[in-house]
Design a protein around this motif. Structure first.
Motif, PDB file in Angstrom:
ATOM      1  N   ARG A 138      45.399  21.866  16.532  1.00 38.77           N
ATOM      2  CA  ARG A 138      45.821  22.206  15.248  1.00 38.77           C
ATOM      3  C   ARG A 138      45.406  20.910  14.310  1.00 38.77           C
ATOM      4  O   ARG A 138      45.711  19.931  14.768  1.00 38.77           O
ATOM      5  CB  ARG A 138      47.216  22.452  15.142  1.00 38.77           C
ATOM      6  CG  ARG A 138      47.812  23.693  15.905  1.00 38.77           C
ATOM      7  CD  ARG A 138      47.151  24.887  15.336  1.00 38.77           C
ATOM      8  NE  ARG A 138      47.614  25.300  14.105  1.00 38.77           N
ATOM      9  CZ  ARG A 138      48.590  25.684  13.489  1.00 38.77           C
ATOM     10  NH1 ARG A 138      49.705  25.851  14.281  1.00 38.77           N
ATOM     11  NH2 ARG A 138      48.766  26.048  12.446  1.00 38.77           N
ATOM     12  N   VAL A 139      44.620  21.070  13.210  1.00 39.07           N
ATOM     13  CA  VAL A 139      44.131  20.063  12.658  1.00 39.07           C
ATOM     14  C   VAL A 139      44.998  20.163  11.104  1.00 39.07           C
ATOM     15  O   VAL A 139      44.602  21.232  10.430  1.00 39.07           O
ATOM     16  CB  VAL A 139      42.776  19.927  12.374  1.00 39.07           C
ATOM     17  CG1 VAL A 139      42.262  18.885  11.079  1.00 39.07           C
ATOM     18  CG2 VAL A 139      41.984  19.529  13.724  1.00 39.07           C
ATOM     19  N   ALA A 140      45.564  19.209  10.446  1.00 41.99           N
ATOM     20  CA  ALA A 140      45.760  19.218   8.973  1.00 41.99           C
ATOM     21  C   ALA A 140      45.637  17.728   8.459  1.00 41.99           C
ATOM     22  O   ALA A 140      45.083  16.934   9.240  1.00 41.99           O
ATOM     23  CB  ALA A 140      47.422  19.535   9.020  1.00 41.99           C
ATOM     24  N   TYR A 141      45.642  17.729   7.414  1.00 36.49           N
ATOM     25  CA  TYR A 141      45.368  16.428   6.463  1.00 36.49           C
ATOM     26  C   TYR A 141      46.592  15.988   5.629  1.00 36.49           C
ATOM     27  O   TYR A 141      47.291  16.739   4.962  1.00 36.49           O
ATOM     28  CB  TYR A 141      44.161  16.954   5.426  1.00 36.49           C
ATOM     29  CG  TYR A 141      43.074  17.777   6.033  1.00 36.49           C
ATOM     30  CD1 TYR A 141      42.225  17.144   6.799  1.00 36.49           C
ATOM     31  CD2 TYR A 141      43.154  19.373   6.413  1.00 36.49           C
ATOM     32  CE1 TYR A 141      41.134  17.772   7.434  1.00 36.49           C
ATOM     33  CE2 TYR A 141      42.035  19.828   6.979  1.00 36.49           C
ATOM     34  CZ  TYR A 141      40.974  19.145   7.680  1.00 36.49           C
ATOM     35  OH  TYR A 141      40.176  19.424   8.308  1.00 36.49           O
ATOM     36  N   PHE A 156      34.394  20.440   6.013  1.00 38.09           N
ATOM     37  CA  PHE A 156      35.447  20.483   6.801  1.00 38.09           C
ATOM     38  C   PHE A 156      36.194  21.756   6.896  1.00 38.09           C
ATOM     39  O   PHE A 156      36.163  22.577   5.668  1.00 38.09           O
ATOM     40  CB  PHE A 156      36.553  19.291   6.280  1.00 38.09           C
ATOM     41  CG  PHE A 156      36.132  17.907   6.740  1.00 38.09           C
ATOM     42  CD1 PHE A 156      36.072  17.577   7.842  1.00 38.09           C
ATOM     43  CD2 PHE A 156      35.679  17.164   5.291  1.00 38.09           C
ATOM     44  CE1 PHE A 156      35.786  16.027   8.079  1.00 38.09           C
ATOM     45  CE2 PHE A 156      35.240  15.999   5.877  1.00 38.09           C
ATOM     46  CZ  PHE A 156      35.123  15.414   7.163  1.00 38.09           C
ATOM     47  N   LEU A 157      36.845  22.270   8.056  1.00 37.20           N
ATOM     48  CA  LEU A 157      37.642  23.501   8.100  1.00 37.20           C
ATOM     49  C   LEU A 157      38.741  23.059   7.448  1.00 37.20           C
ATOM     50  O   LEU A 157      39.713  22.256   7.894  1.00 37.20           O
ATOM     51  CB  LEU A 157      37.701  24.013   9.531  1.00 37.20           C
ATOM     52  CG  LEU A 157      38.277  25.305   9.786  1.00 37.20           C
ATOM     53  CD1 LEU A 157      37.428  26.134  10.157  1.00 37.20           C
ATOM     54  CD2 LEU A 157      39.704  25.377  10.401  1.00 37.20           C
ATOM     55  N   CYS A 158      39.181  23.606   6.235  1.00 38.74           N
ATOM     56  CA  CYS A 158      40.435  23.548   5.411  1.00 38.74           C
ATOM     57  C   CYS A 158      40.710  24.845   4.774  1.00 38.74           C
ATOM     58  O   CYS A 158      40.149  25.634   4.143  1.00 38.74           O
ATOM     59  CB  CYS A 158      40.025  22.408   4.478  1.00 38.74           C
ATOM     60  SG  CYS A 158      41.751  21.789   3.964  1.00 38.74           S
ATOM     61  N   THR A 159      42.278  25.076   4.571  1.00 37.59           N
ATOM     62  CA  THR A 159      42.553  25.854   3.767  1.00 37.59           C
ATOM     63  C   THR A 159      43.673  25.207   3.308  1.00 37.59           C
ATOM     64  O   THR A 159      44.294  24.132   3.518  1.00 37.59           O
ATOM     65  CB  THR A 159      43.392  27.079   4.391  1.00 37.59           C
ATOM     66  OG1 THR A 159      44.257  26.591   5.511  1.00 37.59           O
ATOM     67  CG2 THR A 159      42.140  28.115   4.991  1.00 37.59           C
ATOM     68  N   PRO A 160      44.407  25.412   1.812  1.00 40.17           N
ATOM     69  CA  PRO A 160      45.326  24.672   1.043  1.00 40.17           C
ATOM     70  C   PRO A 160      46.822  24.595   1.813  1.00 40.17           C
ATOM     71  O   PRO A 160      47.472  23.485   1.710  1.00 40.17           O
ATOM     72  CB  PRO A 160      45.808  25.757  -0.132  1.00 40.17           C
ATOM     73  CG  PRO A 160      44.552  26.616  -0.310  1.00 40.17           C
ATOM     74  CD  PRO A 160      43.938  26.887   1.189  1.00 40.17           C
ATOM     75  N   ASP A 161      47.082  25.524   3.008  1.00 45.67           N
ATOM     76  CA  ASP A 161      48.300  25.099   3.650  1.00 45.67           C
ATOM     77  C   ASP A 161      48.094  24.010   4.731  1.00 45.67           C
ATOM     78  O   ASP A 161      49.017  23.878   5.465  1.00 45.67           O
ATOM     79  CB  ASP A 161      48.782  26.539   4.343  1.00 45.67           C
ATOM     80  CG  ASP A 161      47.907  26.912   5.191  1.00 45.67           C
ATOM     81  OD1 ASP A 161      46.506  27.112   4.783  1.00 45.67           O
ATOM     82  OD2 ASP A 161      47.988  27.331   6.427  1.00 45.67           O
ATOM     83  N   LEU A 162      46.871  23.719   4.977  1.00 47.31           N
ATOM     84  CA  LEU A 162      46.744  22.468   5.659  1.00 47.31           C
ATOM     85  C   LEU A 162      46.756  21.329   5.205  1.00 47.31           C
ATOM     86  O   LEU A 162      46.371  20.279   5.982  1.00 47.31           O
ATOM     87  CB  LEU A 162      45.421  22.667   6.753  1.00 47.31           C
ATOM     88  CG  LEU A 162      45.345  24.002   7.517  1.00 47.31           C
ATOM     89  CD1 LEU A 162      43.999  24.119   8.318  1.00 47.31           C
ATOM     90  CD2 LEU A 162      46.416  24.001   8.406  1.00 47.31           C
ATOM     91  N   VAL A 163      47.173  21.231   3.830  1.00 47.27           N
ATOM     92  CA  VAL A 163      46.829  19.733   3.207  1.00 47.27           C
ATOM     93  C   VAL A 163      48.206  19.341   2.766  1.00 47.27           C
ATOM     94  O   VAL A 163      49.244  20.090   2.084  1.00 47.27           O
ATOM     95  CB  VAL A 163      46.104  20.184   1.971  1.00 47.27           C
ATOM     96  CG1 VAL A 163      46.166  18.748   1.091  1.00 47.27           C
ATOM     97  CG2 VAL A 163      44.625  20.449   2.119  1.00 47.27           C
TER      98      VAL A 163
END
Ligand SMILES: [Mg+2]
Length: 252
Positions: free
Chosen positions: A37-40, A61-68
């Protein structure tokens, strides 16, 4: 691979301003492909989760708002956790949009706010400082997005950061704020709880010893320094790699 989640700092770790750091995009992709699991996690309080997600996605980068996990989101969550719903803001439009995005009511300073959230504010005035002081002295809970002294700008150089605005309000209100951002561990704790992993299963990666690495240690996570941003050499026995690509080569 001994970690179930990796939390990346943004500026100086995955990109510098609008420029992606070499090898970072495929390296993060390799982690995701391996089931990590990757988050920022960023101290930046001036933008919404959607903004950061769009920026990272454009970079590849693989990203969605809930990962920020930014400090605007962290501040919103902290107010909600304490049951504070009437919020006054000293900050940029992005901070106010983050509150609106989360359904929080933003009120004027003279409208009895229950909390005052303070972030970087490039339109900060003496009157705004006076209003924030009065609200906090009347009992409003004081939340600071972060205490970064300076803020890096595109093309190099720095401007006064959220910490400078927070310091002014701290001084006149004679009140210590709850600080959301790194080096406090709140954002990391929020991220790991929402990702459903434990601190022991999480690696925190960043370019600054006094914020990223310190926050990771305080949250009880493993930490790893990269030398693509603020720090240019290994420090105090902290595990390090030249960059994120080199780190992922070690992990996988
Ligand atoms: Mg950084």
């Amino acid at each position: 691979m001994s970690f179930r989640a990796v939390l990346f700092d943004l500026d100086g770790t995955l990109h510098r301003g609008n420029e992606v750091i070499d090898g970072a995009v495929p390296a993060v992709q390799r982690l995701v492909d391996a089931g990590v699991r990757v988050a920022y996690v960023t101290n930046n309080s001036t933008q919404t989760r959607q903004f950061f997600s769009d920026k990272l996605s454009r970079m590849g980068f693989l990203c969605t708002p809930d990962l920020v996990y930014g400090t605007a989101y962290g501040a919103v969550r902290e107010a909600a956790k304490r049951g504070l719903t009437r919020i006054a803001v000293v900050g940029e439009p992005g901070l106010k949009e983050s509150l609106a995005e989360a359904g929080t009511e933003i009120v004027d300073f003279d409208d009895r706010p229950e909390a005052v959230i303070v972030g970087l504010c490039r339109t900060f005035t003496y009157d705004l400082m006076k209003s924030a002081m009065a609200a906090i002295r009347s009992g409003a809970f004081f939340i600071a997005t972060n205490e970064d002294a300076t803020f890096p700008i595109e093309g190099g150089g720095f401007i006064p950061g959220a910490g400078s605005v927070v310091a002014a309000i701290k001084t006149c209100s004679q009140t210590e704020p709850f600080v959301v951002g790194k080096p406090n561990p709140n954002l990391i704790q929020l991220a790991i709880s929402e990702l459903g992993v434990s601190a022991a299963e999480t690696l925190v990666v960043g370019d600054r010893l006094d914020t990223d690495i310190e926050a990771g240690i305080r949250a009880g996570c493993a930490v790893h320094l990269v030398l693509t941003g603020v720090e240019s050499e290994a420090l105090d026995g902290v595990p390090f790699s030249a960059d994120v690509a080199a780190l992922v080569d070690k992990l996988l």
